[in-house]
Motif scaffolding. Structure first.
Motif, PDB file in Angstrom:
ATOM      1  N   SER A 175       4.908 -10.525  11.526  1.00 47.03           N
ATOM      2  CA  SER A 175       5.032  -9.334  12.336  1.00 47.03           C
ATOM      3  C   SER A 175       3.642  -8.801  12.651  1.00 47.03           C
ATOM      4  O   SER A 175       2.730  -8.933  11.859  1.00 47.03           O
ATOM      5  CB  SER A 175       5.827  -8.292  11.560  1.00 47.03           C
ATOM      6  OG  SER A 175       5.965  -7.126  12.299  1.00 47.03           O
ATOM      7  N   THR A 176       3.499  -8.189  13.825  1.00 49.19           N
ATOM      8  CA  THR A 176       2.233  -7.576  14.179  1.00 49.19           C
ATOM      9  C   THR A 176       2.155  -6.207  13.518  1.00 49.19           C
ATOM     10  O   THR A 176       2.978  -5.340  13.790  1.00 49.19           O
ATOM     11  CB  THR A 176       2.127  -7.394  15.704  1.00 49.19           C
ATOM     12  OG1 THR A 176       2.285  -8.661  16.322  1.00 49.19           O
ATOM     13  CG2 THR A 176       0.792  -6.792  16.085  1.00 49.19           C
ATOM     14  N   PRO A 177       1.197  -6.000  12.616  1.00 44.22           N
ATOM     15  CA  PRO A 177       1.069  -4.678  12.011  1.00 44.22           C
ATOM     16  C   PRO A 177       0.421  -3.705  12.990  1.00 44.22           C
ATOM     17  O   PRO A 177      -0.619  -4.001  13.568  1.00 44.22           O
ATOM     18  CB  PRO A 177       0.183  -4.915  10.793  1.00 44.22           C
ATOM     19  CG  PRO A 177      -0.561  -6.166  11.091  1.00 44.22           C
ATOM     20  CD  PRO A 177       0.268  -6.962  12.058  1.00 44.22           C
ATOM     21  N   LEU A 178       1.061  -2.574  13.208  1.00 41.43           N
ATOM     22  CA  LEU A 178       0.548  -1.568  14.122  1.00 41.43           C
ATOM     23  C   LEU A 178      -0.106  -0.464  13.308  1.00 41.43           C
ATOM     24  O   LEU A 178       0.580   0.292  12.627  1.00 41.43           O
ATOM     25  CB  LEU A 178       1.683  -0.992  14.964  1.00 41.43           C
ATOM     26  CG  LEU A 178       2.509  -2.004  15.750  1.00 41.43           C
ATOM     27  CD1 LEU A 178       3.721  -1.336  16.358  1.00 41.43           C
ATOM     28  CD2 LEU A 178       1.654  -2.646  16.808  1.00 41.43           C
ATOM     29  N   PRO A 179      -1.427  -0.345  13.351  1.00 39.60           N
ATOM     30  CA  PRO A 179      -2.087   0.715  12.586  1.00 39.60           C
ATOM     31  C   PRO A 179      -1.735   2.082  13.167  1.00 39.60           C
ATOM     32  O   PRO A 179      -1.884   2.315  14.359  1.00 39.60           O
ATOM     33  CB  PRO A 179      -3.574   0.413  12.743  1.00 39.60           C
ATOM     34  CG  PRO A 179      -3.674  -0.460  13.945  1.00 39.60           C
ATOM     35  CD  PRO A 179      -2.357  -1.162  14.099  1.00 39.60           C
ATOM     36  N   ILE A 180      -1.214   2.969  12.326  1.00 43.95           N
ATOM     37  CA  ILE A 180      -0.807   4.286  12.814  1.00 43.95           C
ATOM     38  C   ILE A 180      -1.497   5.435  12.086  1.00 43.95           C
ATOM     39  O   ILE A 180      -1.451   6.562  12.541  1.00 43.95           O
ATOM     40  CB  ILE A 180       0.720   4.472  12.758  1.00 43.95           C
ATOM     41  CG1 ILE A 180       1.247   4.282  11.342  1.00 43.95           C
ATOM     42  CG2 ILE A 180       1.412   3.552  13.731  1.00 43.95           C
ATOM     43  CD1 ILE A 180       2.696   4.668  11.160  1.00 43.95           C
ATOM     44  N   ALA A 181      -2.129   5.152  10.952  1.00 46.17           N
ATOM     45  CA  ALA A 181      -2.781   6.230  10.202  1.00 46.17           C
ATOM     46  C   ALA A 181      -3.771   5.634   9.211  1.00 46.17           C
ATOM     47  O   ALA A 181      -3.735   4.441   8.918  1.00 46.17           O
ATOM     48  CB  ALA A 181      -1.750   7.060   9.462  1.00 46.17           C
ATOM     49  N   LYS A 182      -4.655   6.489   8.722  1.00 48.94           N
ATOM     50  CA  LYS A 182      -5.603   6.094   7.679  1.00 48.94           C
ATOM     51  C   LYS A 182      -5.468   7.064   6.515  1.00 48.94           C
ATOM     52  O   LYS A 182      -5.182   8.241   6.719  1.00 48.94           O
ATOM     53  CB  LYS A 182      -7.046   6.155   8.184  1.00 48.94           C
ATOM     54  CG  LYS A 182      -7.418   5.060   9.123  1.00 48.94           C
ATOM     55  CD  LYS A 182      -8.903   5.116   9.414  1.00 48.94           C
ATOM     56  CE  LYS A 182      -9.299   3.937  10.283  1.00 48.94           C
ATOM     57  NZ  LYS A 182     -10.740   3.824  10.406  1.00 48.94           N
ATOM     58  N   ASN A 183      -5.687   6.558   5.312  1.00 43.84           N
ATOM     59  CA  ASN A 183      -5.750   7.411   4.135  1.00 43.84           C
ATOM     60  C   ASN A 183      -7.127   7.225   3.523  1.00 43.84           C
ATOM     61  O   ASN A 183      -7.329   6.397   2.641  1.00 43.84           O
ATOM     62  CB  ASN A 183      -4.659   7.061   3.136  1.00 43.84           C
ATOM     63  CG  ASN A 183      -4.673   7.972   1.935  1.00 43.84           C
ATOM     64  OD1 ASN A 183      -5.500   8.877   1.827  1.00 43.84           O
ATOM     65  ND2 ASN A 183      -3.746   7.736   1.023  1.00 43.84           N
ATOM     66  N   PRO A 184      -8.106   7.987   4.014  1.00 44.27           N
ATOM     67  CA  PRO A 184      -9.472   7.818   3.519  1.00 44.27           C
ATOM     68  C   PRO A 184      -9.659   8.348   2.099  1.00 44.27           C
ATOM     69  O   PRO A 184     -10.647   8.035   1.449  1.00 44.27           O
ATOM     70  CB  PRO A 184     -10.308   8.618   4.509  1.00 44.27           C
ATOM     71  CG  PRO A 184      -9.373   9.640   5.058  1.00 44.27           C
ATOM     72  CD  PRO A 184      -8.010   9.006   5.034  1.00 44.27           C
ATOM     73  N   ALA A 185      -8.692   9.108   1.605  1.00 41.19           N
ATOM     74  CA  ALA A 185      -8.816   9.670   0.255  1.00 41.19           C
ATOM     75  C   ALA A 185      -8.564   8.631  -0.827  1.00 41.19           C
ATOM     76  O   ALA A 185      -8.961   8.820  -1.971  1.00 41.19           O
ATOM     77  CB  ALA A 185      -7.841  10.833   0.086  1.00 41.19           C
ATOM     78  N   SER A 186      -7.888   7.540  -0.485  1.00 42.69           N
ATOM     79  CA  SER A 186      -7.605   6.520  -1.492  1.00 42.69           C
ATOM     80  C   SER A 186      -8.835   5.651  -1.726  1.00 42.69           C
ATOM     81  O   SER A 186      -9.748   5.605  -0.920  1.00 42.69           O
ATOM     82  CB  SER A 186      -6.422   5.652  -1.064  1.00 42.69           C
ATOM     83  OG  SER A 186      -6.762   4.920   0.087  1.00 42.69           O
ATOM     84  N   THR A 187      -8.853   4.964  -2.847  1.00 40.91           N
ATOM     85  CA  THR A 187      -9.971   4.074  -3.171  1.00 40.91           C
ATOM     86  C   THR A 187      -9.437   2.674  -3.356  1.00 40.91           C
ATOM     87  O   THR A 187      -8.684   2.450  -4.285  1.00 40.91           O
ATOM     88  CB  THR A 187     -10.677   4.535  -4.458  1.00 40.91           C
ATOM     89  OG1 THR A 187     -11.050   5.893  -4.304  1.00 40.91           O
ATOM     90  CG2 THR A 187     -11.890   3.701  -4.761  1.00 40.91           C
TER      91      THR A 187
END
Length: 80
Positions: free
Chosen positions: A26-38
């Motif tokens: 499946s083509t993953p569609l980037p919809i958000a980022k979680n910059p707080a995670s490491t």
């Protein structure tokens, strides 16, 4: 409208088949980022699962409309 995340930020993911369904890429569609995670995590929606029901909830001003616009833009970008 915000731009999509850069192409290729989500790696190809093999989706789990549902009953009577063969495994597909499946083509993953980037919809958000979680910059707080490491390390920082890109959240993706798998293109072969967009024909199912979903629910986006939140208080006024939390980004529901923008989230739907980003999803629609990503689907349009892959020709859906």
């Amino acid at each position: 409208m915000p731009s999509l995340l850069p192409p290729g930020t989500c790696s190809m993911i093999e989706s789990q088949p549902l009953k009577n369904e063969s495994p597909t890429m499946s083509t993953p569609l980037p919809i958000a980022k979680n910059p707080a995670s490491t390390p920082p995590v890109d959240l993706c929606l798998l293109s072969n699962l967009v024909n199912r029901h979903g629910c986006i909830t939140g208080a006024t001003g939390t980004g529901k409309t923008v989230t739907l616009q980003v999803i629609a833009q990503a689907l349009s970008g892959i020709g859906v």
